[in-house]
Scaffold this motif. Structure first.
Motif, short mmCIF file in Angstrom:
data_model
loop_
_atom_site.label_atom_id
_atom_site.label_comp_id
_atom_site.label_asym_id
_atom_site.label_seq_id
_atom_site.Cartn_x
_atom_site.Cartn_y
_atom_site.Cartn_z
N VAL A 459 89.25 56.93 32.44
CA VAL A 459 90.74 56.71 32.54
C VAL A 459 91.24 58.09 31.73
O VAL A 459 90.99 58.14 30.34
CB VAL A 459 91.19 55.45 31.77
CG1 VAL A 459 92.76 55.50 31.59
CG2 VAL A 459 90.64 54.20 32.55
N ARG A 460 92.21 58.49 32.28
CA ARG A 460 92.70 59.90 31.69
C ARG A 460 94.18 59.76 32.23
O ARG A 460 94.56 59.78 33.39
CB ARG A 460 92.30 61.18 31.93
CG ARG A 460 92.80 62.40 31.30
CD ARG A 460 92.28 63.62 31.84
NE ARG A 460 91.13 63.84 31.46
CZ ARG A 460 90.58 64.82 30.43
NH1 ARG A 460 91.25 65.17 29.71
NH2 ARG A 460 89.16 64.95 30.39
N ASP A 461 95.07 59.58 31.44
CA ASP A 461 96.61 59.52 31.52
C ASP A 461 96.76 58.28 32.58
O ASP A 461 96.14 57.05 32.40
CB ASP A 461 97.25 60.88 32.23
CG ASP A 461 97.14 61.84 31.38
OD1 ASP A 461 97.39 61.68 30.21
OD2 ASP A 461 96.96 62.93 31.89
N ASP A 462 97.37 58.43 33.73
CA ASP A 462 97.53 57.24 34.76
C ASP A 462 96.34 57.17 35.90
O ASP A 462 96.81 56.69 36.93
CB ASP A 462 99.03 56.96 35.17
CG ASP A 462 99.32 58.22 35.98
OD1 ASP A 462 98.65 59.15 35.87
OD2 ASP A 462 100.48 58.29 36.26
N SER A 463 95.38 58.20 35.64
CA SER A 463 94.43 58.14 36.92
C SER A 463 93.15 57.80 36.52
O SER A 463 92.66 57.92 35.05
CB SER A 463 94.39 59.68 37.31
OG SER A 463 93.88 60.42 36.19
N VAL A 464 92.30 57.04 37.36
CA VAL A 464 90.84 56.55 37.00
C VAL A 464 89.92 57.33 38.03
O VAL A 464 90.35 57.35 39.12
CB VAL A 464 90.80 55.14 37.38
CG1 VAL A 464 89.66 54.72 36.70
CG2 VAL A 464 91.89 54.36 36.51
N ALA A 465 88.93 57.63 37.42
CA ALA A 465 87.68 58.14 38.17
C ALA A 465 86.51 57.24 38.05
O ALA A 465 86.22 57.09 36.80
CB ALA A 465 87.35 59.99 37.76
#
Length: 468
Positions: A459-465
Motif C-alpha cells: 500500500v502506497r498512498d491510495d493504491s495497492v500492488a
C-alpha cells in the motif's frame, strides 16, 4: 404561527431526516470499524461475545454483529440506520425533558436542535461503531425520565433497569446512576431526602453491575491505547471535546491541513459568534447559578469515564444532552427573544456548514478503502486466503473518523474481505514502514511469501500492488 409557539425542532428533524440518512449510509467502515463487536461476526462460539470481551461488556454490539452476519450486505447500512434511529429518539427525549422542566417552547426548541445538529454528535452518528454510544445515552435519558415521572414502588426497579441497560450498551452509561439524580435535583424536582435516596440507589446499581461484571467469564484482551496516553494528551483531547460541544466551527478546516478551507473556518466562526457572545458574555452570570453549576457537575460525571480511554470525537456525544439542558437554563426567559432567534439562526447555519463538510470528508475518505479493495481483487490471480500488507506511510494526515488515511480505510485488507463477501482473505497480517524504508519492500515481501502468506499487498498512498 409565531416561531416561539411552533415546534420548530420537530420541523427541522423531519425535514432533515431523509438527507441525514442518505448521507450517513454512504460512510463506510474504516480502521477498527471492521473488527468491532457490531461488525459481521461469523464465529460459532457466540456466547463469549455476549460476556466480557477484553475491557468491554456490550451485549447490544454483540447482537448487532450476529444480525448483520446473516447477510454481510446489511453492514454497515443497518448499523447506520440503528444509530440514527437512536439519535432521533434521544432528540425526542431531550425535547420531552425540556418541557418537563417547564422551559419555554422557544428554549426547548433551541436546546433540542442544539442536540440534534450540533457537530458534537457527528463523531457518534457518522460512526459505524456508534451504536453503543447512542443507546447508552438513550437508556441514560430514560433513567432520568424514570426519576422525573415515576413515583412509588416501580421507581427504583425501573431506574436500576435503565441504568443497567445503559451500562450494557456501553460502560460509560453507568455514569447515569449518579448523573440522573444530579440533573433532577438541579431543577429542584426532588427533595434533598429524595435526592440522597436516588443517589444511593444509583451507587447500589453501580455496585451490582460491578459485581456481575467481575463474576462472569471473560476473554482477556489488553488495549494499550487505554493506558499509554500522557496527561498532556488527555488534557488536549478533553479541551477538544469541550470545544466541539460549544463552538461549532469547521474543525476539519482547522485540524486537517489537506482539507483546509479558510473560507469555511472564518464563515463558521463569524456565524457562531453572536450566539457565543450571548451565551458566554451577556448571560455569563447564569452559568454560576445553582442549577447550571449542578448541570455542569452532571456533565463532568457523564464525560469522566472517557478520560481513561482513547479519547475521540465520538465521546462528545456522551454529555451532549446535559449540555443542551445547561444551554436551555442559560437562555431561558431571555428578555429579547427576537435577538435570541437571530443569534441561534446564525448558530444553526454554522452547524449545517460544519456538519456538511465533516460528512462529505467522512464519505470521501472512507470510500477510498473500497476502491483499494477493488484494485486488489482485479490484480489477484486467485483468492488469497492468507495475506500480508505492507503499508508505506507517507505524509497523509488523519483527523478522527472524518478524514481517515488510505491505510486506515484499507485496514490491512479487511476492506478486501468485505468486498469478496467475507470469502478471502481470512487471515491477515501487516506492517507499517516509513517512506525511508520503502527499499525494504522486496525483502519483506519475499520473507512473507516464504513464511506461507499467499499474497502481499503493498500500500502506497491510495493504491495497492499485489504480489503473489
Amino acid at each position: 404561527m409565531k416561531l416561539s409557539k411552533l415546534n420548530i425542532s420537530l420541523v427541522v428533524a423531519v425535514l432533515t431526516m431523509p438527507l441525514f440518512i442518505y448521507a450517513i449510509v454512504n460512510v463506510l467502515p474504516t480502521y477498527d470499524d471492521w473488527s468491532t463487536l457490531s461488525s459481521p461476526n461469523f464465529n460459532p462460539e457466540w456466547q463469549q461475545f455476549f460476556f466480557r470481551w477484553g475491557v468491554v461488556w456490550r451485549p447490544l454490539d454483540a447482537l448487532m454483529g450476529y444480525i448483520v452476519a446473516l447477510d454481510y450486505r446489511l453492514f454497515p447500512t443497518l448499523n447506520h440506520i440503528c444509530i440514527f434511529t437512536g439519535h432521533a429518539l434521544n432528540t425526542f427525549m431531550v425535547y420531552r425533558i425540556c418541557r418537563k422542566f417547564s422551559f419555554q417552547e422557544l428554549t426547548a426548541n433551541i436546546a433540542t436542535i442544539f442536540f440534534y445538529l450540533s457537530p458534537a454528535m457527528l463523531g457518534t452518528v457518522l460512526s459505524v461503531d456508534g451504536l453503543n454510544q447512542t443507546y447508552a445515552h438513550l437508556f441514560g435519558l430514560l433513567s432520568l425520565w424514570v426519576l422525573l415521572t415515576v413515583k412509588g414502588t416501580p421507581r427504583y426497579p425501573l431506574f436500576l433497569l435503565m441504568v443497567m441497560a445503559a451500562a450494557l450498551a456501553k460502560e460509560n452509561g453507568l455514569a447515569w446512576a449518579v448523573a440522573a439524580p444530579v440533573v433532577v435535583r438541579a431543577f429542584k424536582s426532588s427533595s434533598l431526602w429524595q435526592f440522597l435516596k436516588d443517589v444511593a440507589t444509583g451507587i447500589l446499581t453501580a455496585g451490582l453491575y460491578a459485581a456481575i461484571r467481575l463474576s462472569i467469564p471473560y476473554h482477556e484482551i489488553i488495549n494499550n491505547e487505554y493506558f499509554s496516553a500522557t496527561i498532556l494528551y488527555r488534557l488536549s483531547r478533553t479541551l477538544m471535546l469541550v470545544a466541539y460541544t460549544w463552538i461549532p466551527i469547521d474543525y476539519v478546516s482547522l485540524f486537517h491541513e489537506p482539507s483546509r478551507s479558510y473560507l469555511m473556518l472564518t464563515a463558521t466562526a463569524l456565524l457562531a459568534l453572536p450566539m457565543l457572545w450571548l451565551l458566554f458574555v451577556r448571560r455569563l452570570p447564569r452559568w454560576f447559578t445553582r442549577r447550571v453549576m449542578m448541570l455542569l457537575g452532571a456533565y463532568i460525571v457523564v464525560m469522566s469515564p472517557h478520560l481513561v480511554t482513547a479519547i475521540s470525537t465520538m465521546h462528545t456525544y456522551a454529555g451532549l444532552s446535559v449540555a443542551s439542558l445547561a444551554l436551555a437554563s442559560v437562555i431561558d426567559l431571555y428578555p429579547n427573544p427576537h435577538r435570541l432567534k437571530r443569534a441561534f439562526f446564525l448558530f444553526l447555519l454554522a452547524f449545517i456548514i460544519t456538519d456538511a463538510h465533516h460528512t462529505v470528508k467522512a464519505i470521501e475518505t472512507s470510500r477510498t478503502g473500497k476502491r483499494m479493495a477493488l484494485q486488489v481483487i482485479s490484480q489477484a490471480r486467485k483468492p488469497i486466503n492468507k495475506s500480508f500488507t505492507i503499508n508505506i506511510e507517507g505524509n497523509q494526515r488523519k483527523f478522527s473518523l472524518f478524514c481517515v488515511t488510505p491505510i486506515d480505510a484499507f485496514s490491512n485488507g479487511e476492506a478486501v474481505e468485505y468486498e469478496t463477501g467475507y470469502r478471502w482473505p481470512l487471515h491477515r497480517e501487516g506492517i507499517n514502514i516509513s517512506e525511508q524504508d520503502a527499499h525494504k519492500v522486496d525483502s519483506i515481501t519475499n520473507n512473507a511469501l516464504k513464511a506461507g502468506f499467499e499474497g502481499v499487498f503493498v500500500v502506497r498512498d491510495d493504491s495497492v500492488a499485489v504480489r503473489e
